[in-house]
Design an enzyme around this catalytic site. Structure first.
Site, PDB file in Angstrom:
ATOM      1  CE  LYS A  38      -9.328 100.911  65.880  1.00  0.00           C
ATOM      2  NZ  LYS A  38      -7.874 101.065  65.981  1.00  0.00           N
ATOM      3  CD  GLU A 116      -6.739 103.595  63.690  1.00  0.00           C
ATOM      4  OE1 GLU A 116      -7.274 104.716  63.764  1.00  0.00           O
ATOM      5  OE2 GLU A 116      -6.110 103.058  64.629  1.00  0.00           O
ATOM      6  CB  ALA A 118      -7.824  96.640  65.666  1.00  0.00           C
ATOM      7  N   GLY A 119      -4.429  97.075  65.721  1.00  0.00           N
ATOM      8  CA  GLY A 119      -3.147  96.378  65.840  1.00  0.00           C
ATOM      9  C   GLY A 119      -2.440  96.256  64.508  1.00  0.00           C
TER      10      GLY A 119
HETATM   11  P1  GTP Z   1      -3.886 101.516  68.135  1.00  0.00           P
HETATM   12  O1  GTP Z   1      -5.009 101.994  67.278  1.00  0.00           O
HETATM   13  O2  GTP Z   1      -4.210 101.561  69.609  1.00  0.00           O
HETATM   14  O3  GTP Z   1      -3.307 100.207  67.700  1.00  0.00           O
HETATM   15  O4  GTP Z   1      -2.656 102.584  68.020  1.00  0.00           O
HETATM   16  P2  GTP Z   1      -2.243 103.442  66.737  1.00  0.00           P
HETATM   17  O5  GTP Z   1      -1.382 102.635  65.857  1.00  0.00           O
HETATM   18  O6  GTP Z   1      -3.437 104.071  66.137  1.00  0.00           O
HETATM   19  O7  GTP Z   1      -1.327 104.572  67.394  1.00  0.00           O
HETATM   20  P3  GTP Z   1      -1.696 106.114  67.651  1.00  0.00           P
HETATM   21  O8  GTP Z   1      -1.843 106.863  66.384  1.00  0.00           O
HETATM   22  O9  GTP Z   1      -2.824 106.202  68.633  1.00  0.00           O
HETATM   23  O10 GTP Z   1      -0.344 106.590  68.316  1.00  0.00           O
HETATM   24  C1  GTP Z   1       0.085 106.031  69.552  1.00  0.00           C
HETATM   25  C2  GTP Z   1       0.554 107.118  70.474  1.00  0.00           C
HETATM   26  O11 GTP Z   1       1.697 107.757  69.918  1.00  0.00           O
HETATM   27  C3  GTP Z   1      -0.481 108.234  70.674  1.00  0.00           C
HETATM   28  O12 GTP Z   1      -0.391 108.682  72.001  1.00  0.00           O
HETATM   29  C4  GTP Z   1      -0.049 109.325  69.713  1.00  0.00           C
HETATM   30  O13 GTP Z   1      -0.427 110.620  70.150  1.00  0.00           O
HETATM   31  C5  GTP Z   1       1.455 109.142  69.706  1.00  0.00           C
HETATM   32  N1  GTP Z   1       2.025 109.468  68.404  1.00  0.00           N
HETATM   33  C6  GTP Z   1       1.778 108.822  67.256  1.00  0.00           C
HETATM   34  N2  GTP Z   1       2.515 109.329  66.270  1.00  0.00           N
HETATM   35  C7  GTP Z   1       3.233 110.317  66.817  1.00  0.00           C
HETATM   36  C8  GTP Z   1       4.210 111.202  66.297  1.00  0.00           C
HETATM   37  O14 GTP Z   1       4.565 111.178  65.113  1.00  0.00           O
HETATM   38  N3  GTP Z   1       4.768 112.082  67.162  1.00  0.00           N
HETATM   39  C9  GTP Z   1       4.444 112.097  68.459  1.00  0.00           C
HETATM   40  N4  GTP Z   1       5.046 112.954  69.255  1.00  0.00           N
HETATM   41  N5  GTP Z   1       3.538 111.289  68.977  1.00  0.00           N
HETATM   42  C10 GTP Z   1       2.931 110.403  68.167  1.00  0.00           C
HETATM   43 MG    MG Z   2      -5.458 103.828  66.618  1.00  0.00          MG
END
Ligand code: GTP
Ligand code: MG
Length: 215
Positions: A38, A116, A118-119
Site C-alpha cells: 500500500k 492498493e 488510497a481512495g
Molecule cells: P480505504 O482503503 O480506507 O479507502 O477503504 P477500502 O476501499 O480499502 O475499503 P475496505 O476494504 O476497508 O472496506 C470498507 C469496509 O467495508 C470494511 O469495514 C470492510 O470490512 C467492509 N467490507 C468491504 N467489502 C465488504 C463486503 O463485500 N461485505 C461486507 N459485509 N463488508 C465488506
Molecule cells: Mg483499504
C-alpha cells in the site's frame, strides 16, 4: 518483474482492502507467490496501520518468503491525518524512490504484486501527481472496485473513462455488500447490456485472477 495489479476504487471505503485480500488468497491457491504493498496510507497513528497491518499479516500467512518484512515495507509512506496524501503531508513531496524500493524488495520473491491505492483515482498525492498517475508510474494494470448501490453506474463509468483516457488496462469488479440487494434489478442490467461480463467479488474471484494476470 512480477505481474503488478493496482487495486483502485470508485471512492474510499468501497472494498479495496477486502478485494486485495481475496485476490491474495485466490492467487496463492492457484500456485502464484504473492506480494502486497500500500504505497501511501493515511490515518496511521500510534503505530497502527489499518490497512498495512492487515495486509502484512495476511502476506506472512500466504507467502513464507515474506517472514522478515515489517509494516513499513508494505506501507513505505504514511501520514497521521486521515485525508488525501497531499493534505495529510501538508502539501509536501512524495518520495517515489521509497515506493520503487518497496516494489523491488517484494518482487525478489513474488510473481504477483498487489498494490492498493488510497481512495479513488483522483486523489492528489502531491502537487503534480494523482493516484491514477501512480498506476502508470509503477507500470501496473488496474482493478477498479466499485460499490453496488444506486449510483454505481455513474461512479463506475467516471472511473472507467478516466482509466481509458490514460490508456491503463483494467478490469472492474463489483463489491456488493449485504444491503446492496437492489443491484441486480437497478444497476446490473446496464452493465450486462453494455459490458461483456460482470465480475463480482468473492464469487468470481478465480476468474478475475485469470483476467487480471492476462491484462
Ligand atoms: P480505504 O482503503 O480506507 O479507502 O477503504 P477500502 O476501499 O480499502 O475499503 P475496505 O476494504 O476497508 O472496506 C470498507 C469496509 O467495508 C470494511 O469495514 C470492510 O470490512 C467492509 N467490507 C468491504 N467489502 C465488504 C463486503 O463485500 N461485505 C461486507 N459485509 N463488508 C465488506
Ligand atoms: Mg483499504
Amino acid at each position: 518483474m512480477a505481474k503488478r495489479i493496482f487495486v483502485t476504487a470508485t471512492n474510499t471505503d468501497i472494498g479495496k482492502t477486502y478485494v486485495t485480500a481475496l485476490l491474495m488468497k485466490a492467487f496463492t491457491k492457484k500456485g502464484y507467490k504473492v506480494g502486497v504493498i500500500k504505497p501511501v496510507e493515511t490515518g496511521v497513528s500510534d503505530g497502527v496501520y489499518p490497512d498495512g497491518d492487515l495486509l502484512l499479516r495476511l502476506l506472512k500467512e500466504l507467502n513464507p518468503l515474506a517472514w522478515s518484512l515489517e509494516v513499513e515495507d508494505i506501507v513505505p509512506i504514511s501520514y497521521e491525518l486521515p485525508a488525501a496524501p497531499l493534505i495529510a503531508s501538508d502539501f509536501g513531496e512524495i518520495d517515489y524512490a521509497k515506493i520503487d524500493h518497496a516494489i523491488m524488495q517484494q518482487e525478489a520473491f513474488c510473481d504477483v504484486l498487489l498494490i492498493e491505492g488510497a481512495g479513488g483515482l483522483y486523489v492528489p498525492l502531491d502537487n503534480e501527481v494523482m493516484m491514477i498517475d501512480l498506476i502508470q508510474k509503477v507500470d501496473a494494470a488496474a482493478l477498479l472496485v466499485t460499490h453496488c448501490s444506486l449510483g454505481c453506474i455513474n461512479d463506475a463509468l467516471l472511473s472507467q473513462k478516466a482509466l481509458e483516457a490514460q490508456n491503463i488496462n483494467y478490469a472492474t469488479v463489483f463489491n456488493c455488500k449485504a444491503d446492496d440487494k437492489s443491484f441486480e434489478e437497478v444497476s446490473a442490467p446496464y452493465f450486462r447490456a453494455t459490458a461483456k461480463e460482470i465480475f463480482k467479488s468473492a464469487s468470481d474471484i478465480d476468474t478475475l485472477c485469470d483476467v487480471l494476470y492476462n491484462l
